[in-house]
Write a protein that holds these residues in place. Structure first.
Motif, short mmCIF file in Angstrom:
data_model
loop_
_atom_site.label_atom_id
_atom_site.label_comp_id
_atom_site.label_asym_id
_atom_site.label_seq_id
_atom_site.Cartn_x
_atom_site.Cartn_y
_atom_site.Cartn_z
N ASP A 25 0.81 -1.22 0.00
CA ASP A 25 0.00 0.00 0.00
C ASP A 25 0.84 1.27 0.00
O ASP A 25 0.38 2.33 0.47
N ALA A 26 2.06 1.20 -0.55
CA ALA A 26 2.87 2.41 -0.70
C ALA A 26 2.23 3.27 -1.79
O ALA A 26 1.83 2.77 -2.84
N GLU A 27 2.10 4.56 -1.52
CA GLU A 27 1.42 5.42 -2.48
C GLU A 27 2.10 6.78 -2.59
O GLU A 27 2.90 7.18 -1.74
N ALA A 28 1.76 7.49 -3.70
CA ALA A 28 2.27 8.85 -3.94
C ALA A 28 1.24 9.60 -4.75
O ALA A 28 0.48 9.02 -5.54
N THR A 29 1.20 10.93 -4.54
CA THR A 29 0.23 11.79 -5.23
C THR A 29 0.97 12.89 -5.97
O THR A 29 1.94 13.46 -5.45
N PHE A 30 0.54 13.18 -7.19
CA PHE A 30 1.08 14.29 -7.96
C PHE A 30 -0.06 15.06 -8.62
O PHE A 30 -1.19 14.55 -8.72
N ASN A 31 0.22 16.27 -9.06
CA ASN A 31 -0.81 17.16 -9.62
C ASN A 31 -0.87 17.06 -11.14
O ASN A 31 0.16 16.86 -11.81
N VAL A 32 -2.06 17.23 -11.66
CA VAL A 32 -2.29 17.33 -13.10
C VAL A 32 -2.72 18.76 -13.40
O VAL A 32 -3.68 19.27 -12.80
N LEU A 33 -2.04 19.42 -14.31
CA LEU A 33 -2.35 20.79 -14.70
C LEU A 33 -2.91 20.75 -16.12
O LEU A 33 -2.20 20.37 -17.07
N ALA A 34 -4.17 21.13 -16.29
CA ALA A 34 -4.81 21.00 -17.61
C ALA A 34 -5.93 22.02 -17.76
O ALA A 34 -6.46 22.54 -16.78
N ASN A 35 -6.29 22.28 -19.00
CA ASN A 35 -7.46 23.09 -19.31
C ASN A 35 -8.42 22.31 -20.20
O ASN A 35 -9.09 22.87 -21.06
N GLN A 36 -8.49 21.02 -19.99
CA GLN A 36 -9.29 20.13 -20.82
C GLN A 36 -9.60 18.86 -20.04
O GLN A 36 -9.11 18.65 -18.92
N ASN A 37 -10.38 17.99 -20.65
CA ASN A 37 -10.63 16.67 -20.07
C ASN A 37 -9.40 15.79 -20.26
O ASN A 37 -8.70 15.88 -21.27
N TRP A 38 -9.14 14.91 -19.30
CA TRP A 38 -7.99 14.03 -19.37
C TRP A 38 -8.27 12.72 -18.66
O TRP A 38 -9.17 12.62 -17.82
N THR A 39 -7.50 11.70 -19.03
CA THR A 39 -7.59 10.41 -18.36
C THR A 39 -6.18 9.90 -18.11
O THR A 39 -5.21 10.32 -18.77
N ALA A 40 -6.05 8.97 -17.18
CA ALA A 40 -4.75 8.37 -16.84
C ALA A 40 -4.88 6.85 -16.83
O ALA A 40 -5.95 6.30 -16.52
N LYS A 41 -3.77 6.19 -17.17
CA LYS A 41 -3.78 4.74 -17.23
C LYS A 41 -2.39 4.21 -16.89
O LYS A 41 -1.38 4.81 -17.26
N VAL A 42 -2.34 3.07 -16.19
CA VAL A 42 -1.06 2.39 -15.94
C VAL A 42 -0.69 1.65 -17.22
O VAL A 42 -1.42 0.76 -17.66
N THR A 43 0.43 2.01 -17.83
CA THR A 43 0.84 1.37 -19.09
C THR A 43 2.08 0.50 -18.93
O THR A 43 2.50 -0.16 -19.87
N GLN A 44 2.67 0.49 -17.75
CA GLN A 44 3.76 -0.44 -17.43
C GLN A 44 3.71 -0.74 -15.95
O GLN A 44 3.56 0.16 -15.12
N GLY A 45 3.81 -2.03 -15.57
CA GLY A 45 3.74 -2.42 -14.17
C GLY A 45 2.32 -2.65 -13.69
O GLY A 45 2.03 -2.48 -12.49
N GLU A 46 1.43 -3.05 -14.61
CA GLU A 46 0.01 -3.22 -14.24
C GLU A 46 -0.20 -4.26 -13.14
O GLU A 46 -1.21 -4.20 -12.42
N THR A 47 0.73 -5.22 -13.01
CA THR A 47 0.52 -6.28 -12.03
C THR A 47 0.72 -5.81 -10.59
O THR A 47 0.23 -6.45 -9.65
N TRP A 48 1.44 -4.72 -10.41
CA TRP A 48 1.72 -4.26 -9.04
C TRP A 48 1.38 -2.79 -8.79
O TRP A 48 1.29 -2.35 -7.64
N LEU A 49 1.14 -2.03 -9.86
CA LEU A 49 0.89 -0.60 -9.74
C LEU A 49 -0.53 -0.29 -10.21
O LEU A 49 -1.00 -0.84 -11.22
N SER A 50 -1.22 0.60 -9.49
CA SER A 50 -2.58 0.98 -9.88
C SER A 50 -2.83 2.43 -9.48
O SER A 50 -2.04 3.05 -8.75
#
Length: 491
Positions: free
Chosen positions: A152-177
């Protein structure tokens, strides 16, 4: 009789129709020809402009082009509401500087316009203008994210945008979410979470997509774990006895062990095979007195911990053998060469050439050295490796104090000054396999690289050469030559 007369009349009537048709077609062609001649008009339209211009969304730079024509001309935009053009048209004969100024693009998306340069019926050029939109999608506090190895190690970062956006895990899907929302509108934040890492350090990637589902940003995520990273894991070594050093970066305890204890030609210099943290591993190689490349592997392993998968790194060492063959230019060696021209003699003192050459065929790729025992003050020695009508040339000119190396058909590569006072030199030529299957060439003087030439002169690797050596000018004596084959290192 009446029937005959009718046939005659009908025949003349048909002929008259044919003649009338020919006259009609001819008149039409004449009229068309005249009309076409009147429409054919030469327009000499000239312009100076790029094919494409790229502009920023705000404060875009002016686009400046030049136009000149033998007729009136116009410049216009497919989207005149986006820009102003000055002047938009001009008279014949004069060169005009045309300025195109775009307005700020306040839309999210990029926009594309076409500027047309035209004179009379003739379109001279279409210019593409691409202006960026104001959309952006960036991150903040997303660099060097390292998660603990615990669950359950976690970290938070900010997204700066002026539009709609999405995020996805594209490497390390077995352990990262992604914890919580994985999409948003305008500014937001993302939290990533990882499961426990029982083994080596690992890496994942989060990708941010814009409103069109196009990838715009990637964020690298590292989760702490066991680390054993040697600075090199594959070695190709010379045949002589020597040491090699391997620097290992580690955050724990590790050991080194041979994969085959029967291979005694190499050894670990350290009295201990156990290390903690970063370390330097020294490996000693004995001289390879055999006739083949030899290979060994050994393993770096993290300490054994119950329930934890160990981290293993395999190191491969390949050692060449002494394949160099030296040939002394004496009477016996002279039987392997033929005189090509000039004065050439063999004796215990070496091969003497006075404006002469000797020749030998069947020379394979590899590394060649030709040793010049002495040269006259005005001598020019020559070495030619020939492949049909293609030659690799190697000159040493005492008169000028310069080398000359090239390929023929003649491609001058370089000239290099050398020390004329030495009087004795070793000329080297290396023939190795290029990636395209042809041969790379390298020229050496006294073991120092002079020039290289890639495998683009069209000789397939493995092709044998006919070699000529001697002098083009005055005299010189060669006392030996050596050949070292290219080693087949295998997989």
């Amino acid at each position: 009789m009446r029937k005959i007369m009718n046939n005659i009349l009908n025949k003349y009537k048909a002929s008259w129709y044919i003649i009338w048709g020919i006259l009609t077609i001819g008149t039409s062609l004449l009229i068309y020809s005249c009309t076409d001649d009147e429409a054919t008009k030469i327009v000499d339209l000239r312009y100076k402009a790029n094919d494409i211009y790229e502009l920023t969304a705000s404060n875009p730079k002016e686009i400046k082009i030049q136009v000149k024509s033998s007729d009136q001309w116009v410049v216009f935009s497919d989207h005149p509401e986006w820009c102003s053009i000055s002047p938009e048209q001009g008279e014949a004969g004069e060169t005009f500087d045309v300025t195109i100024q775009y307005k700020a693009n306040t839309e999210l998306d990029d926009r594309i316009d076409t500027i047309t340069v035209k004179s009379d019926y003739w379109v001279g050029k279409w210019i593409t203008v691409v202006q960026k939109g104001i959309a952006y999608l960036n991150t903040e506090n997303a660099e060097n994210i390292v998660l603990r190895k615990e669950a359950d190690a976690e970290a938070t970062f900010n997204v700066l945008a002026n539009q709609n956006w999405t995020a996805k895990v594209t490497q390390g899907e077995t352990w990262l979410s992604i914890k919580g929302a994985s999409s948003g509108t305008n500014d937001g934040s993302l939290t990533v979470i990882a499961v426990a890492n029982p083994s080596e350090i690992r890496y994942g990637t989060i990708t941010l997509y814009d409103r069109h589902n196009v990838a715009q940003q990637t964020i690298q995520i590292t989760q702490d774990g066991i680390q054993i990273d040697p600075d090199n894991s594959s070695f190709r070594e010379s045949y002589e006895a020597h040491d090699i050093e391997i620097n290992v970066v580690s955050n724990g305890k590790w050991t080194v062990a041979k994969d085959d204890d029967m291979q005694e030609w190499y050894s670990f210099s350290s009295s201990s095979t156990s290390f903690s943290g970063n370390g330097k591993l020294t490996v000693h190689l004995d001289e390879n007195k055999g006739t083949a490349v030899r290979k060994a592997t050994f393993t770096l392993s993290s300490e054994l911990i119950p329930g934890v998968e160990p981290v293993v790194r395999t190191i491969t060492i390949k050692q060449a053998y002494n394949g160099t063959e030296r040939h002394v230019f004496n009477d016996a060696e002279g039987t392997n060469w033929k005189v090509n021209n000039g004065t050439c003699t063999f004796s215990d003192g070496g091969f003497y050439s006075k404006v002469g050459r000797i020749i030998r065929s069947g020379m394979q790729p590899g590394y060649y050295s030709f040793h010049i025992k002495e040269m006259a003050p005005d001598a020019q020695t020559v070495i030619f490796f020939t492949y049909g009508n293609i030659e690799l040339r190697w000159h040493l000119n005492m008169a000028t104090g310069k080398t000359n190396y090239s390929t023929l058909p003649w491609t001058e590569l370089a000239q290099k000054s050398f020390d004329k006072s030495k009087g004795s030199y070793t000329l080297g030529l290396s023939l190795t396999k290029a990636e395209d299957g042809n041969m790379n060439v390298a020229w050496y003087l006294d073991d120092q690289l002079c020039a290289t030439y890639p495998g683009t002169f069209g000789i397939e690797y493995g092709t044998n050469s006919t070699v000529l050596i001697g002098t083009n000018q005055s005299s010189a004596t060669f006392d030996w030559w050596e050949y070292t084959p290219n080693y087949e290192w295998g997989d």
